[in-house]
Design an enzyme around this catalytic site. Structure first.
Site, PDB file in Angstrom:
ATOM      1  N   ASP A   8       0.860  -1.194   0.000  1.00 29.12           N
ATOM      2  CA  ASP A   8       0.000   0.000   0.000  1.00 29.12           C
ATOM      3  C   ASP A   8       0.891   1.237   0.000  1.00 29.12           C
ATOM      4  O   ASP A   8       0.859   2.073   0.907  1.00 29.12           O
ATOM      5  CB  ASP A   8      -0.928  -0.006   1.208  1.00 29.12           C
ATOM      6  CG  ASP A   8      -2.117   0.933   1.038  1.00 29.12           C
ATOM      7  OD1 ASP A   8      -2.219   1.574  -0.034  1.00 29.12           O
ATOM      8  OD2 ASP A   8      -2.947   1.025   1.955  1.00 29.12           O
TER       9      ASP A   8
ATOM     10  N   ASN B 270       0.375   6.799   3.798  1.00 33.48           N
ATOM     11  CA  ASN B 270       0.829   5.761   4.717  1.00 33.48           C
ATOM     12  C   ASN B 270       2.260   6.000   5.207  1.00 33.48           C
ATOM     13  O   ASN B 270       2.910   5.076   5.681  1.00 33.48           O
ATOM     14  CB  ASN B 270       0.743   4.383   4.050  1.00 33.48           C
ATOM     15  CG  ASN B 270      -0.688   3.882   3.992  1.00 33.48           C
ATOM     16  OD1 ASN B 270      -1.530   4.287   4.784  1.00 33.48           O
ATOM     17  ND2 ASN B 270      -0.965   3.001   3.051  1.00 33.48           N
TER      18      ASN B 270
ATOM     19  N   ASP C 174       0.759   0.535   7.352  1.00 36.24           N
ATOM     20  CA  ASP C 174      -0.177  -0.276   6.567  1.00 36.24           C
ATOM     21  C   ASP C 174       0.551  -1.315   5.707  1.00 36.24           C
ATOM     22  O   ASP C 174       0.770  -1.127   4.511  1.00 36.24           O
ATOM     23  CB  ASP C 174      -1.068   0.614   5.689  1.00 36.24           C
ATOM     24  CG  ASP C 174      -2.203   1.229   6.482  1.00 36.24           C
ATOM     25  OD1 ASP C 174      -2.280   0.980   7.699  1.00 36.24           O
ATOM     26  OD2 ASP C 174      -3.013   1.949   5.879  1.00 36.24           O
TER      27      ASP C 174
ATOM     28  N   GLU D 296      -0.626  -4.528   5.433  1.00 37.06           N
ATOM     29  CA  GLU D 296      -1.507  -5.675   5.252  1.00 37.06           C
ATOM     30  C   GLU D 296      -1.362  -6.333   3.877  1.00 37.06           C
ATOM     31  O   GLU D 296      -1.622  -7.525   3.724  1.00 37.06           O
ATOM     32  CB  GLU D 296      -2.975  -5.261   5.456  1.00 37.06           C
ATOM     33  CG  GLU D 296      -3.335  -4.897   6.883  1.00 37.06           C
ATOM     34  CD  GLU D 296      -3.132  -3.421   7.163  1.00 37.06           C
ATOM     35  OE1 GLU D 296      -2.420  -2.745   6.375  1.00 37.06           O
ATOM     36  OE2 GLU D 296      -3.673  -2.933   8.165  1.00 37.06           O
TER      37      GLU D 296
END
Length: 214
Positions: A73, A78, A91, A93
């Site tokens: 991401d 971020n 972030d 994930e």
């Protein structure tokens, strides 16, 4: 930040990894397809997403670069800054191993996504920020690696975001926060961008506006 992330050692645990005999890019596409199939359970899917998956298969790069750790991401929203210097990357994930173009293209695309929204709202936005030419030139300067096949990877980024938007709207509909649209493709906020990228008309239109080269 991307150059630093991509220079990190390849992880063996803690991120999504390919199956045996599966290339990192093919694994990334497979996982995206699995996520979309899960999101679409019990409802009609989005024809645009189906067409985009077919486009990805038809336009898959001939050569897949050596994999690196990819952030997943990669966007300015971020990154935490202190005194204009980045101090944290958030972030993770979607972190995995794969071509570095996954992150480079995502950073370019996400800015384009918000730039297009700004222009739809008759706002100027930042049309000269994070352009393809600037991002790729700076990345090559820092790493010595010239990103390639960006038409593919940016269009694939648009598909990834389309699947995410589809899931967000499925959830909103399920909880009564949004109405079911007559056309499932309307659940994808940037459907016009996806369609134009697949048709090969998005960047020429942008070039005509003088913000990027085709």
């Amino acid at each position: 930040m991307l150059a630093a992330v991509h220079a990190a050692p390849l992880p063996t645990v803690g991120v999504a990894l390919p199956n045996d005999g599966e290339s990192p890019l093919r694994a990334h596409i497979r996982r995206l397809r699995e996520f979309y199939d899960w999101a679409a359970q019990g409802r009609a899917g989005a024809p645009l997403i189906e067409r985009a998956f077919a486009w990805v298969d038809e336009n898959f790069p001939k050569d897949e670069p050596e994999p690196v750790l990819t952030w997943g991401d990669a966007r300015i929203g971020n990154i935490m800054y202190r005194d204009f210097a980045p101090v944290a990357v958030l972030d993770w994930e979607m972190a995995t191993v794969g071509p570095r173009e996954l992150d480079i293209a995502w950073m370019i695309f996400i800015h384009r996504f918000f730039q297009d929204l700004a222009e739809l709202a008759t706002l100027e936005g930042l049309p000269d920020f994070l352009t393809r030419d600037d991002v790729t030139a700076e990345y090559e300067r820092l790493t010595g690696y010239a990103p390639r096949d960006l038409d593919f990877y940016i269009t694939y980024s648009a598909l990834v975001h389309a699947v995410i938007m589809f899931r967000i709207n499925c959830r909103a509909i399920h909880f009564g926060q949004a109405a079911e649209p007559a056309d499932p493709d309307d659940m994808i906020l940037h459907r016009a961008t996806v369609e134009a990228m697949m048709a090969g008309t998005y960047w020429p239109l942008d070039s005509a506006r003088g913000t990027e080269e085709a």
